[in-house]
Motif scaffolding. Structure first.
Motif, PDB file in Angstrom:
ATOM      1  N   VAL A 152       3.644   5.680  16.022  1.00  0.00           N
ATOM      2  CA  VAL A 152       4.321   4.422  15.734  1.00  0.00           C
ATOM      3  C   VAL A 152       5.776   4.535  16.180  1.00  0.00           C
ATOM      4  O   VAL A 152       6.326   5.621  16.288  1.00  0.00           O
ATOM      5  N   SER A 153       6.381   3.384  16.451  1.00  0.00           N
ATOM      6  CA  SER A 153       7.824   3.350  16.679  1.00  0.00           C
ATOM      7  C   SER A 153       8.528   3.321  15.334  1.00  0.00           C
ATOM      8  O   SER A 153       8.042   2.690  14.387  1.00  0.00           O
ATOM      9  N   VAL A 154       9.669   3.997  15.234  1.00  0.00           N
ATOM     10  CA  VAL A 154      10.315   4.207  13.937  1.00  0.00           C
ATOM     11  C   VAL A 154      11.795   3.865  14.042  1.00  0.00           C
ATOM     12  O   VAL A 154      12.445   4.178  15.044  1.00  0.00           O
ATOM     13  N   ALA A 177       0.864  -1.186   0.000  1.00  0.00           N
ATOM     14  CA  ALA A 177       0.000   0.000   0.000  1.00  0.00           C
ATOM     15  C   ALA A 177       0.897   1.232   0.000  1.00  0.00           C
ATOM     16  O   ALA A 177       2.129   1.117  -0.014  1.00  0.00           O
ATOM     17  N   ASN A 178       0.280   2.421   0.003  1.00  0.00           N
ATOM     18  CA  ASN A 178       1.120   3.614   0.111  1.00  0.00           C
ATOM     19  C   ASN A 178       1.539   3.808   1.567  1.00  0.00           C
ATOM     20  O   ASN A 178       1.065   3.123   2.470  1.00  0.00           O
ATOM     21  N   SER A 179       2.437   4.750   1.789  1.00  0.00           N
ATOM     22  CA  SER A 179       3.051   4.893   3.111  1.00  0.00           C
ATOM     23  C   SER A 179       2.047   5.242   4.197  1.00  0.00           C
ATOM     24  O   SER A 179       2.152   4.761   5.333  1.00  0.00           O
ATOM     25  N   VAL A 180       1.063   6.072   3.875  1.00  0.00           N
ATOM     26  CA  VAL A 180       0.048   6.433   4.865  1.00  0.00           C
ATOM     27  C   VAL A 180      -0.755   5.208   5.276  1.00  0.00           C
ATOM     28  O   VAL A 180      -1.010   4.971   6.466  1.00  0.00           O
ATOM     29  N   ALA A 181      -1.147   4.398   4.305  1.00  0.00           N
ATOM     30  CA  ALA A 181      -1.916   3.185   4.606  1.00  0.00           C
ATOM     31  C   ALA A 181      -1.082   2.178   5.395  1.00  0.00           C
ATOM     32  O   ALA A 181      -1.600   1.476   6.265  1.00  0.00           O
ATOM     33  N   VAL A 182       0.211   2.099   5.107  1.00  0.00           N
ATOM     34  CA  VAL A 182       1.093   1.196   5.862  1.00  0.00           C
ATOM     35  C   VAL A 182       1.143   1.616   7.325  1.00  0.00           C
ATOM     36  O   VAL A 182       1.029   0.776   8.233  1.00  0.00           O
ATOM     37  N   ALA A 183       1.319   2.906   7.577  1.00  0.00           N
ATOM     38  CA  ALA A 183       1.373   3.400   8.954  1.00  0.00           C
ATOM     39  C   ALA A 183       0.061   3.118   9.684  1.00  0.00           C
ATOM     40  O   ALA A 183       0.057   2.744  10.865  1.00  0.00           O
ATOM     41  N   GLU A 184      -1.060   3.271   8.996  1.00  0.00           N
ATOM     42  CA  GLU A 184      -2.358   2.984   9.608  1.00  0.00           C
ATOM     43  C   GLU A 184      -2.486   1.508   9.943  1.00  0.00           C
ATOM     44  O   GLU A 184      -3.007   1.138  11.002  1.00  0.00           O
ATOM     45  N   VAL A 189       8.493   0.746  10.641  1.00  0.00           N
ATOM     46  CA  VAL A 189       7.576   1.229  11.676  1.00  0.00           C
ATOM     47  C   VAL A 189       6.844   0.042  12.282  1.00  0.00           C
ATOM     48  O   VAL A 189       6.611  -0.969  11.619  1.00  0.00           O
ATOM     49  N   TRP A 190       6.520   0.177  13.551  1.00  0.00           N
ATOM     50  CA  TRP A 190       5.694  -0.826  14.222  1.00  0.00           C
ATOM     51  C   TRP A 190       4.910  -0.135  15.325  1.00  0.00           C
ATOM     52  O   TRP A 190       5.125   1.039  15.606  1.00  0.00           O
ATOM     53  N   ARG A 191       4.000  -0.863  15.905  1.00  0.00           N
ATOM     54  CA  ARG A 191       3.051  -0.262  16.841  1.00  0.00           C
ATOM     55  C   ARG A 191       3.773   0.364  18.032  1.00  0.00           C
ATOM     56  O   ARG A 191       4.639  -0.263  18.645  1.00  0.00           O
ATOM     57  N   ALA A 192       3.411   1.577  18.366  1.00  0.00           N
ATOM     58  CA  ALA A 192       4.063   2.303  19.452  1.00  0.00           C
ATOM     59  C   ALA A 192       3.893   1.558  20.767  1.00  0.00           C
ATOM     60  O   ALA A 192       2.827   1.017  21.067  1.00  0.00           O
ATOM     61  N   GLY A 193       4.960   1.524  21.555  1.00  0.00           N
ATOM     62  CA  GLY A 193       4.903   0.897  22.869  1.00  0.00           C
ATOM     63  C   GLY A 193       5.200  -0.581  22.864  1.00  0.00           C
ATOM     64  O   GLY A 193       5.310  -1.186  23.934  1.00  0.00           O
TER      65      GLY A 193
END
Length: 299
Positions: free
Chosen positions: A158-160, A130-137, A276-280
């Motif tokens: 997100v964690s980066v 997907a595009n970057s925005v959709a990936v982050a979501e 990126v992955w889920r924050a925390g």
């Protein structure tokens, strides 16, 4: 009344089956004094005498026999629950859900996954492109274990981690007027020309737009807006017009003279690529292994 814990019930069942607290304790790998205290605590908790102790061992009282029968049913359900949980955990650990923006998915992820499978051959990978925005979501809402994006500025929530750096270039088909210029194109000329671009939310589009606006050149309305890097590349090759694309996507076309790189003066089109992955959350297992592979390859 507080419900008894499963281990106390399991001890009672073993005492009934083996006729000995010592034998039941050995089966559960606990000491006999500890087992005796646990049984006494269970009797107090339930308010019933459950075990009759004798010099030859012990037997269950009438109440103990009934409680033991009910305990077997409870333990069967507990064991079924734990077996189901273990199966689900094994399935999740064996499946790695990856989301990646299109350029990364097409030109970098295949190499990373090939290396990952050498180390973890049993891991099943599900890749969402997907595009970057959709990936982050997807990452933010638990739809992917790890994602890879191309946006110049990492999203919030997100964690980066930086993976590697990419370079975008402006390309045109052979015969385009820009290919005959004897000087670099200016950012103003590029911004004033309708280009073939990706959709909103794309890291490729955001990188180009941001680079132009940072030098005071506001892009005009695009010539075409397409939803994949391959579609943009194919349109340029077909002669529809110029575009800004990752050098990863057009390296072969440049080498085989299907496209021409157009130098642009004073325009920085380099961009970082991030995981990126889920924050925390702390990455573990196959997700952590993939991140290590990506950063090692990127370096």
């Amino acid at each position: 009344m507080t419900p008894p814990d499963p281990e106390s019930l399991r001890l009672l069942v073993l005492v009934g089956e083996l006729g000995s607290i010592g034998a039941a304790a050995a089966e559960l790998q606990v000491s006999q004094p500890s087992a005796s205290k646990r049984l006494s605590r269970l009797e107090r908790q339930l308010g019933l005498p459950l075990v009759q102790r004798t010099r030859r061992g012990c037997t269950l009282t009438a109440a103990g026999v009934m409680v033991c029968d009910w305990a077997r049913q409870v333990l069967a359900h507990v064991d079924g629950l734990m077996n189901g949980v273990r199966a689900l955990r094994a399935q999740q650990q064996a499946t790695l859900r990856v989301a990646a923006s299109m350029t990364i998915a097409e030109y970098l992820v295949p190499r990373w996954l090939s290396q990952l499978r050498v180390a973890l051959p049993d891991v099943h990978v599900e890749l969402d492109v997907a595009n970057s925005v959709a990936v982050a979501e997807a990452v933010r809402h638990g739809g992917a274990d790890i994602g890879f994006i191309e946006t110049p500025t990492p999203p919030e929530g997100v964690s980066v981690r930086f993976v590697t750096r990419d370079r975008m270039i402006v390309v045109a088909p052979p015969g385009h007027p820009w290919t005959r210029l004897r000087r670099p194109l200016t950012a103003t000329e590029l911004a004033a020309t309708p280009l073939i671009v990706r959709e909103h939310g794309s890291g490729t589009r955001e990188t180009l737009h941001r680079a132009l606006t940072e030098v005071g050149a506001e892009p005009v309305t695009p010539l075409l807006e397409l939803r994949s890097t391959t579609a943009v590349r194919n349109s340029v090759v077909a002669g529809a017009g110029p575009a800004g694309l990752s050098v990863l996507a057009v390296a072969t076309d440049l080498a085989e003279h299907r496209l021409v790189e157009i130098p642009v003066a004073d325009l920085d089109l380099r961009r970082p690529l991030h995981a990126v992955w889920r924050a925390g959350l702390r990455l573990t297992g196959s997700a952590a292994a993939l991140l290590a592979t990506a950063t090692r390859t990127g370096d």
